[in-house]
Design an enzyme around this catalytic site. Sequence first.
Site, mmCIF file in Angstrom:
data_model
loop_
_atom_site.group_PDB
_atom_site.id
_atom_site.type_symbol
_atom_site.label_atom_id
_atom_site.label_comp_id
_atom_site.label_asym_id
_atom_site.label_seq_id
_atom_site.Cartn_x
_atom_site.Cartn_y
_atom_site.Cartn_z
ATOM 1 N N ASP A 116 0.823 -1.115 -0.187
ATOM 2 C CA ASP A 116 -0.098 -0.116 -0.146
ATOM 3 C C ASP A 116 1.069 1.215 -0.473
ATOM 4 O O ASP A 116 1.384 1.577 1.288
ATOM 5 C CB ASP A 116 -0.702 0.055 1.222
ATOM 6 C CG ASP A 116 -2.116 1.236 1.375
ATOM 7 O OD1 ASP A 116 -2.181 1.784 0.505
ATOM 8 O OD2 ASP A 116 -2.365 1.364 3.026
ATOM 9 N N ASP A 311 -1.902 6.013 -5.312
ATOM 10 C CA ASP A 311 -2.051 5.102 -3.895
ATOM 11 C C ASP A 311 -2.296 3.286 -4.726
ATOM 12 O O ASP A 311 -3.838 3.566 -5.335
ATOM 13 C CB ASP A 311 -3.782 5.862 -2.657
ATOM 14 C CG ASP A 311 -3.878 4.245 -2.306
ATOM 15 O OD1 ASP A 311 -2.853 3.727 -1.530
ATOM 16 O OD2 ASP A 311 -4.873 5.330 -1.763
#
Length: 420
Positions: A116, A311
């Site tokens: 992430d 992201d």
Amino acid sequence: MYFSPRSRSRSPPLPRCRGLVRGTLPCWGLHPNREAFGIPAFATFPFLTTGILYRKIQRGFEAFEKNTGAAHPFASQLKRSTKRGKGDPLTDYSDGLWYGSITVGTPAVTYTVQFDTGSSDLFLPGSDCDWTCSGHTLYDPESSSTSSDIRQPFFLQYGDGSSTVSGEQYADTVTLAEFKATRQRLGAATTYSSAFESFPADGRLGMAYTSLSSYGASPVFQSLVSQGQVSTPVFSFYLAESGSELYIGGTNQDLYTGSFTYMPVTTQVGIYTMIALDSVLTIFQGFWEGLFDDISVNGRTVIGRENAIIDTGTTQVIGDTRSVQAIYDQIPGSKYDGFRTWTIPCSFNTPISIGFSGKAFNISASTFNLGPISPGSRDCVGGFGGFDGLGFWVIGDVFLRNVYTAFDLGQNRVGFASLA
């Protein structure tokens, strides 16, 4: 930590502060005379234990040996990994989440994690976790000879706040794509919120900057860089239905064509503190955040220049609801479903692109279309979602599946290249 050179001349007094950062740094803000310390207005600092500093010293040692005919006496102490970059295969879960494997502890135990770039901490379900962690491989620090208890709790919150994890912090050996980080901080969860109960991976590994860490510790990739495990401070993602990969220590040239278009990481936080009665500014990055040029629909610019974070932990492209509605207004048959998402006809084929640093990158119809809202429906979920109050856009996997993406920690930039 890097501290900037102090000026020989007297600096302005430290401005009045109204709060603390983690109780240790006295104030946020840009020092009014940062040029006095040799720091430009938008300075960024690379990891000086690797990258630029390493190459500078290495070139000096090479020149010394060439000019004198003998190796520099300290040349043998310049230890640096010569490991080439290596890929870590990723598994695609329903075209919305990609996860891979790491090992933790001694002896090493394998866990699956979502990688992430929108967060900075590593957590795994701990051996003391309640029923909410059932079905996952549990991290047992007592079974690892290299673990140590930090004796600090943690609480992590993701997304809209409903996804939470809490537990105890430890340090242990973490291996990613055969690169090993020692005394790496991680969280052993004792409770997962309901959003993580059905999470396909065991945990999550954050890959943003250190300043976002709730642990106040170096993320895994930064540890690999500072410990000399990787020669190139770059990691890259290829997200697809098959053959997906996280590449550590550079880029996989088989997976992209042409050159990269780079988005500088422009959003920075200046923190000044006192060192020997002088105030010194240090610049930190947080998210992989910069500016996109525009978002175009069917060749027409709908959204202009905006801040955005890149992201890999978010499926959709997220913007404020008013702007996102303006985009869907250009898509025939689209409808707002009342909960931050829009539907599109499943036959959707409207061209959409996002521009970075002068180049437009197309989002394919197949990646923008996230599938029918129910079996047999002619309405499908659109790839852009709305969320107000963030202050920036979130560029998630709907876009990233269309490009090869390189996160360059050494030069603080994100690069996009066309897929091979």
